[in-house]
Design a protein around this motif. Sequence first.
Motif, PDB file in Angstrom:
ATOM      1  N   LEU A 168       0.838  -1.216   0.000  1.00 17.21           N
ATOM      2  CA  LEU A 168       0.000   0.000   0.000  1.00 17.21           C
ATOM      3  C   LEU A 168       0.868   1.260   0.000  1.00 17.21           C
ATOM      4  CD1 LEU A 168      -2.837  -1.043   2.492  1.00 17.21           C
ATOM      5  CD2 LEU A 168      -2.950  -0.983  -0.010  1.00 17.21           C
ATOM      6  N   GLN A 170       3.037   4.178  -2.586  1.00 16.09           N
ATOM      7  CA  GLN A 170       3.110   4.782  -3.911  1.00 16.09           C
ATOM      8  C   GLN A 170       4.129   5.911  -3.878  1.00 16.09           C
ATOM      9  OE1 GLN A 170      -0.462   6.811  -5.372  1.00 16.09           O
ATOM     10  NE2 GLN A 170      -0.178   5.787  -7.338  1.00 16.09           N
ATOM     11  N   VAL A 175      -0.335   4.965   0.270  1.00 16.49           N
ATOM     12  CA  VAL A 175      -1.478   5.202  -0.607  1.00 16.49           C
ATOM     13  C   VAL A 175      -2.574   5.905   0.195  1.00 16.49           C
ATOM     14  CG1 VAL A 175      -3.319   4.077  -1.908  1.00 16.49           C
ATOM     15  CG2 VAL A 175      -0.976   3.223  -2.084  1.00 16.49           C
ATOM     16  N   GLU A 292      -4.530  -6.403  -0.840  1.00 13.77           N
ATOM     17  CA  GLU A 292      -4.039  -5.234  -1.573  1.00 13.77           C
ATOM     18  C   GLU A 292      -4.605  -5.214  -2.996  1.00 13.77           C
ATOM     19  OE1 GLU A 292       0.262  -2.934  -2.018  1.00 13.77           O
ATOM     20  OE2 GLU A 292       0.215  -5.128  -1.956  1.00 13.77           O
ATOM     21  N   ALA A 293      -4.664  -6.388  -3.622  1.00 12.89           N
ATOM     22  CA  ALA A 293      -5.218  -6.473  -4.980  1.00 12.89           C
ATOM     23  C   ALA A 293      -6.691  -6.083  -4.987  1.00 12.89           C
ATOM     24  CB  ALA A 293      -5.043  -7.888  -5.524  1.00 12.89           C
ATOM     25  N   TYR A 295      -8.080  -3.846  -3.196  1.00 12.78           N
ATOM     26  CA  TYR A 295      -8.153  -2.375  -3.221  1.00 12.78           C
ATOM     27  C   TYR A 295      -7.855  -1.844  -4.624  1.00 12.78           C
ATOM     28  CZ  TYR A 295      -6.471   2.390  -3.030  1.00 12.78           C
ATOM     29  OH  TYR A 295      -6.259   3.706  -3.309  1.00 12.78           O
ATOM     30  N   HIS A 296      -6.776  -2.317  -5.234  1.00  7.32           N
ATOM     31  CA  HIS A 296      -6.378  -1.801  -6.541  1.00  7.32           C
ATOM     32  C   HIS A 296      -7.412  -2.123  -7.616  1.00  7.32           C
ATOM     33  CE1 HIS A 296      -2.570  -0.221  -5.262  1.00  7.32           C
ATOM     34  NE2 HIS A 296      -2.156  -1.396  -4.791  1.00  7.32           N
ATOM     35  N   GLU A 297      -8.158  -3.205  -7.418  1.00 11.67           N
ATOM     36  CA  GLU A 297      -9.192  -3.579  -8.385  1.00 11.67           C
ATOM     37  C   GLU A 297     -10.522  -2.876  -8.116  1.00 11.67           C
ATOM     38  OE1 GLU A 297      -9.250  -7.791  -7.892  1.00 11.67           O
ATOM     39  OE2 GLU A 297      -7.244  -8.065  -8.770  1.00 11.67           O
TER      40      GLU A 297
END
Length: 519
Positions: A168, A170, A175, A292-293, A295-297
């Motif tokens: 998480l 960036q 993030v 985490e995936a 969230y990103h999706e």
Amino acid sequence: MAAVRHLVLVLGDQLDLQAAAFDGFDNAQDAVWMAEVAEESTHVWSAQQRIALFLAAMRHFADALREAGRPLHYRRLDEPGNRGQLAEELRATLAALKPQRVLMTAPGDWRVWQSLKAVVAAAGLTLEVCEDRHFFNTVREFAAYAKGRKGLRMEFFYREMRKRHGVLMQHGQPVGGQWNFDADNRESFGAKGPGLLPPRATFEPDDITREVLDLVRTRFADHPGRLDSFAWPVTRAQALQAMQAFIADRLPLFGRYEDAMWPGEPWLYHSQLSAALNLKLLNPFEVVHAAEAAYHEGHAPLAAVEGFVRQILGWREYVRGIYWTQMPGYLERNALDAQQPLPDWYWTGDTDMACLRDAITQTLDHGYAHHIQRLMVTGLYALLLGVQPQQVHAWYLAVYVDAVEWVELPNTLGMSQYGDGGLLGSKPYVASGRYIQRMGGPCAQCRYKPAERAGDDACPFTTLYWDFLMRHEAMLAGNQRMVMQLKNLSRLTEAERAAVAERAEAIRQGRVGGAPTVS
């Protein structure tokens, strides 16, 4: 019998075919040792759900080892001549096999490690301990992080772990612009309750598990708990299915309601993955990456994902570091000099306090309670009552299916009971009955009133909260996080203090809060 080059020891919480101790394993020369023994269910009075989970998972893993072609020396609990102790079973195996080397993945219990190490040494060998790859951080790395620091606060450790592992993150920053979304994750369900909840991932016992359940019912019939609802994942495939179900169904609302309670609803939006993680059926890397995936999706909001990740990447790693850098002395700590015995009804749920009856009955039925029930119901009451922390530790280790000492002891003695004097937690986590009421506890079903601190109707939590502050006022005066609570205490008159003390003594003597009155 062919000579054994390497004997790999596998404990009940090390059920991973890819464990470091198997690196370089040769099916033609090496062998695996596993043993079920009564001692591991009786050194604390382990509940039936906990015993059954460990034994069922071990027997399924034994089948996985055989399918992989790895020679296995497996001792069942119900075999004639079972010696009842890991040390004695290992001693006999070493004498029979005479291996050249003995290896194991780092264990999760100081007592077990010392015992096995002594047996191997007596056989003229050295127990070679391999790093446990089910953690983001090694014990040596944690020790290096902790060295020279005045305080070991989890929040700062967690930030270091996020940076190191790029979780998480960036461009070197968290993030969303902040590290912690706790302020967004403290909602209750309100008066209407949680509504329709997603179904829990359950697993019907197969032949192996049914055999274990029958064994536990017979062999450990006098142990606490019940087995009727047993549906925990006991294989790697089932654990992965449980993880996927959580990510899909519960994670999106996990953060918002992670501290909420509701009567008769044990599962809510919690993951129920800690047992599979602690048995090593799941790897924390895959769990964190799956969250985490999500969230990103766009499947789950950042606050929910960050709150869940913090439990694994932050708290889980942190308490393991505390355990292994502070043992064996950590087990004996009692900073508040608490000496009260644990009430007998902790083993039965037979109390007229609705929140404790609900949490303990649930625990005995399922071997499970979520972290707020543990910290702010069962743990809080023991802390306020002044129970000796070692007795609280023994209870938690006994009753929960996810309890392995490396994770349970710091959570109980340190976080819950403040027995380490603030090494792990920055303050005692104390609150009155009004906190439990606010977070959805079953206060409406209880004869006690959370707002009252003295008198026949006063909630024992509320009485004991003020009594705790009074008893430890001098010690707490130096803690900046307790300023407001002590300021409120200062407003009590001498008469109000005396009434609290009188009621608290009645609670400690067992005259209040015991079994429900039968009409």
